[in-house]
Design a protein around this motif. Structure first.
Motif, PDB file in Angstrom:
ATOM      1  N   SER A 140      63.191  31.238   5.572  1.00  0.00           N
ATOM      2  CA  SER A 140      62.717  30.331   6.777  1.00  0.00           C
ATOM      3  C   SER A 140      63.740  29.314   6.962  1.00  0.00           C
ATOM      4  O   SER A 140      64.700  29.163   6.186  1.00  0.00           O
ATOM      5  N   GLY A 141      63.644  28.850   8.145  1.00  0.00           N
ATOM      6  CA  GLY A 141      64.664  27.742   8.329  1.00  0.00           C
ATOM      7  C   GLY A 141      65.989  28.263   9.171  1.00  0.00           C
ATOM      8  O   GLY A 141      65.929  29.277   9.631  1.00  0.00           O
ATOM      9  N   ARG A 176      55.777  33.323   5.203  1.00  0.00           N
ATOM     10  CA  ARG A 176      56.734  32.148   5.324  1.00  0.00           C
ATOM     11  C   ARG A 176      56.036  30.822   4.955  1.00  0.00           C
ATOM     12  O   ARG A 176      54.698  30.914   4.921  1.00  0.00           O
ATOM     13  N   ASN A 219      55.875  27.821   5.262  1.00  0.00           N
ATOM     14  CA  ASN A 219      55.221  26.785   6.069  1.00  0.00           C
ATOM     15  C   ASN A 219      53.862  27.094   6.714  1.00  0.00           C
ATOM     16  O   ASN A 219      53.275  26.370   7.509  1.00  0.00           O
TER      17      ASN A 219
HETATM   18  C1  NAG Z   1      58.133  28.064  10.116  1.00  0.00           C
HETATM   19  O1  NAG Z   1      59.224  28.732   9.799  1.00  0.00           O
HETATM   20  C2  NAG Z   1      59.541  29.484  10.856  1.00  0.00           C
HETATM   21  C3  NAG Z   1      60.941  30.197  10.487  1.00  0.00           C
HETATM   22  O2  NAG Z   1      61.732  29.451  10.140  1.00  0.00           O
HETATM   23  C4  NAG Z   1      59.593  28.677  12.071  1.00  0.00           C
HETATM   24  O3  NAG Z   1      59.947  29.712  12.916  1.00  0.00           O
HETATM   25  C5  NAG Z   1      58.223  28.127  12.337  1.00  0.00           C
HETATM   26  O4  NAG Z   1      58.606  27.300  13.709  1.00  0.00           O
HETATM   27  C6  NAG Z   1      58.089  27.291  11.449  1.00  0.00           C
HETATM   28  N1  NAG Z   1      56.796  26.605  11.512  1.00  0.00           N
HETATM   29  C7  NAG Z   1      56.211  25.383  11.373  1.00  0.00           C
HETATM   30  C8  NAG Z   1      54.977  25.027  11.702  1.00  0.00           C
HETATM   31  O5  NAG Z   1      57.288  24.458  11.002  1.00  0.00           O
END
Ligand code: NAG
Ligand code: NAG
Length: 228
Positions: free
Chosen positions: A89-90, A115, A117
């Motif tokens: 992720s990220g 993921r 998060n």
């Molecule tokens: C969690 O990670 C994904 C992939 O990087 C991203 O698209 C998504 O916005 C993130 N969600 C939050 C709640 O940060």
């Protein structure tokens, strides 16, 4: 080594036999001597076995210390071995389509939900056995140094331990090992706490699979892979 003890036994036996009369009833050897004699041989064999075991242990120790010094050499010369960028992720992450799994409970528990998060329902397997996996396709060989896992935030399901496989071809993945042993990583103990495992040695691979080994109630997990 053990032959000398055997030989000693055979020579003693021959010597005592020669001293006996033809009918074997009048041996100069007292019954006490015979008793000592029969006791001595098994003891020699035991000693022999111990000696052999010690030699094999020493051999194994030498092999281990050789491997440890090799690993220390690798660690000392490699600065990338400790890199820890999130690869799933990220900013440097992969797309949902690059995350696949052996099974999913249903589409609301799909692999894309793995993921870290994700505070809702994560990836949950359909089948509860040790053949379940979640796979990350990084698109190219990446150096992998650590793995983080978390439980299902919205329900008491988590993975307590896991193994990993890795490689550049999905049909030829290698079991991650350390000193010739499959590594079983300690996973989670509750729904929320993220547990990070640093690999005992970094790997380079396009694909990484996490295989849950033990789980609480159901195979459900969140995960992140670190490296560069
Ligand atoms: C969690 O990670 C994904 C992939 O990087 C991203 O698209 C998504 O916005 C993130 N969600 C939050 C709640 O940060
Ligand atoms: C995957 O390919 C890279 C680049 O060729 C190589 O360095 C790495 O050792 C390969 N990984 C495995 C597990 O074979």
């Amino acid at each position: 080594m053990c032959w000398s003890f055997w030989l000693l036994g055979v020579i003693s036996a021959a010597f005592f036999t020669l001293q006996c009369s033809a009918d074997n009833k009048h041996c100069p050897v007292t019954s006490d001597d015979a008793y000592v004699y029969t006791l001595t041989i098994p003891k020699s064999q035991e000693l022999c076995k111990l000696q052999e075991q010690m030699e094999s242990l020493l051999e194994q120790m030498n092999l281990l210390s050789e491997k440890v010094s090799n690993l220390q050499g690798e660690g000392g010369t490699s600065s990338v071995a400790t890199c820890r960028k999130p690869l799933v992720s990220g900013a440097n992450g992969i797309s949902d389509s690059q995350i696949t799994a052996s099974t999913e409970y249903n589409t609301a528990h799909g692999p894309r939900l793995v993921r870290l998060n994700n505070t809702g329902t994560p990836w949950c397997a359909r089948v509860m056995d040790s053949n379940q996996w979640i796979q990350f396709d990084f698109g190219r060989p990446q150096i992998i140094t650590a793995i983080a896992t978390g439980g299902r935030m919205n329900f008491p399901h988590w993975v307590k331990s896991y193994k990993i496989k890795y490689g550049n071809l999905t049909n030829a993945l290698s079991q991650f090992q350390f000193i010739s042993q499959d590594v079983v990583f300690t996973g989670n103990d509750d729904q929320t706490t993220v547990v990070i495992n640093t690999l005992p040695h970094p790997i380079t691979a396009s694909y990484l699979r996490i295989y849950p080994v033990d789980y609480h109630a159901h195979i459900c997990m969140r995960a992140e892979v670190f490296g560069c």
